[in-house]
Design a protein around this motif. Structure first.
Motif, short mmCIF file in Angstrom:
data_model
loop_
_atom_site.label_atom_id
_atom_site.label_comp_id
_atom_site.label_asym_id
_atom_site.label_seq_id
_atom_site.Cartn_x
_atom_site.Cartn_y
_atom_site.Cartn_z
N ARG A 179 54.82 67.45 29.46
CA ARG A 179 54.04 68.41 28.84
C ARG A 179 52.62 67.79 28.60
O ARG A 179 51.68 68.46 28.87
N LEU A 180 52.58 66.57 28.40
CA LEU A 180 51.44 65.66 28.20
C LEU A 180 50.76 65.78 29.62
O LEU A 180 49.70 65.77 29.73
N GLN A 181 51.53 65.45 30.62
CA GLN A 181 50.73 65.37 31.88
C GLN A 181 50.21 66.73 32.41
O GLN A 181 49.11 66.56 32.92
N ALA A 182 51.08 67.52 32.09
CA ALA A 182 50.65 68.90 32.44
C ALA A 182 49.26 69.25 31.68
O ALA A 182 48.13 69.74 32.38
N ASN A 183 49.09 69.04 30.53
CA ASN A 183 48.10 69.15 29.70
C ASN A 183 46.83 68.52 30.23
O ASN A 183 45.61 68.86 30.20
N LEU A 184 46.97 67.20 30.46
CA LEU A 184 45.80 66.49 30.97
C LEU A 184 45.41 67.27 32.49
O LEU A 184 44.12 66.91 32.80
N PHE A 185 46.29 67.56 33.38
CA PHE A 185 45.98 68.16 34.51
C PHE A 185 44.94 69.51 33.99
O PHE A 185 43.84 69.68 34.73
N LEU A 186 45.27 70.15 33.22
CA LEU A 186 44.57 71.41 32.59
C LEU A 186 43.17 71.07 31.97
O LEU A 186 42.15 71.47 32.03
#
Length: 299
Positions: free
Chosen positions: A3-10
């Motif tokens: 989820r952290l990596q996904a939010n960094l993408f966003l």
């Protein structure tokens, strides 16, 4: 992807979109809004095409039925947001546009509750309000009387919220984020071209004058940023995605300072801090609660 990596993408998408406000605003000094939309999304379609082809070859399961239809619905929502935002920029300031576009932070959780009957984590509501307040501070803490462009941008925020909600629903079911991206870009390019052909003049000189902005918006704002959004949203919720994507207002202000010589007031810097506080709250509080529950279960 965590989820952290996904939010960094966003967050990365938000940064690209923030710089895109500058490109969108300056491009219309040379080209009409519909041709700008058509050309930027045509380039974005080309960017996504090879990725979609590779994705299709590597896919272990066939594409679910009705997926293309669902992707077209997402493209229609994206086109609605792109058109209303672009036309809104003709009669409103970049600051107002950044603030009003950021209202999707509030619209997404509301639509999630109304249409999906899903209760988001409690932190989403104060996080959404906090992010919206931060965007308001970033605009200087005051808006001039609403213009037609302001009203169009409010409608734009609703379209963005619908697009994010649909991506959250359909992206994880298909496992084809690149194809989804390509289809939604193609929908915008085709619709923009159809409307622009009958309403706006176009020449090679016009394209040359706006080419840097078209390329940035097509390759980065449309291609790279929306692909990052689609990929990131597969591993997080639409309300959380909206919080992180709202950082585009923060980055728009920063790039306005760097590229256009605009000035951020002290209250604007406070708005930056409030937006980051909202993003950290949305990221950390659910994670801490999850770890506490896991620790209690293990005990």
């Amino acid at each position: 992807m965590t989820r952290l990596q996904a939010n960094l993408f966003l967050l990365f998408s938000g940064a690209i979109w923030g710089a895109g406000f500058v490109a969108q605003s300056t491009a219309m000094e040379a080209i009409g809004p519909l041709w700008f939309i058509s050309l930027r999304f045509a380039i974005a379609t080309i960017v996504a095409l090879p990725l979609a082809l590779v994705e299709g070859r590597l896919a272990k399961t066939p594409l679910p039925q009705k997926s293309i239809r669902n992707f077209i619905f997402i493209g229609l929502a994206l086109f609605g947001g792109a058109v209303t935002q672009q036309f809104g920029l003709l009669t409103t300031s970049v600051t107002n546009s950044g603030f009003l576009t950021g209202l999707y932070v509030v619209f997404v959780p509301i639509l999630t509750v109304v249409f999906l009957r899903r209760k988001p984590h409690w932190v989403i509501w104060p996080g959404a309000l906090l992010a919206t307040f931060g965007i308001f501070l970033l605009s200087g803490g005051a808006l001039s009387s609403l213009t037609g462009g302001d009203l169009l941008t409010i409608i734009c925020a609703l379209f963005w919220a619908i697009q994010m909600l649909l991506v959250g629903i359909f992206a994880s079911d298909t496992g084809r984020p690149m194809l989804l991206s390509m289809v939604q870009f193609a929908v915008c390019a085709v619709l923009g071209c159809l409307l622009a052909t009958f309403t706006e003049p176009l020449s090679l000189e016009v394209i040359e004058n706006a080419l840097p902005q078209i390329l940035y918006a097509g390759v980065f704002s449309s291609g790279v940023a929306f692909i990052c959004q689609v990929v990131g949203q597969r591993y997080t919720t639409a309300p959380q995605a909206a919080i992180f994507l709202s950082s585009e207002a923060l980055f728009a202000a920063l790039f306005g300072v760097l590229l256009l010589g605009e000035v951020i007031t002290p209250i604007g810097y406070l708005g930056c801090a409030v937006i980051f506080a909202a993003m950290l709250a949305v990221e950390l509080i659910p994670e801490l609660a999850k770890r506490r529950q896991e620790a209690e279960a293990a005990a």
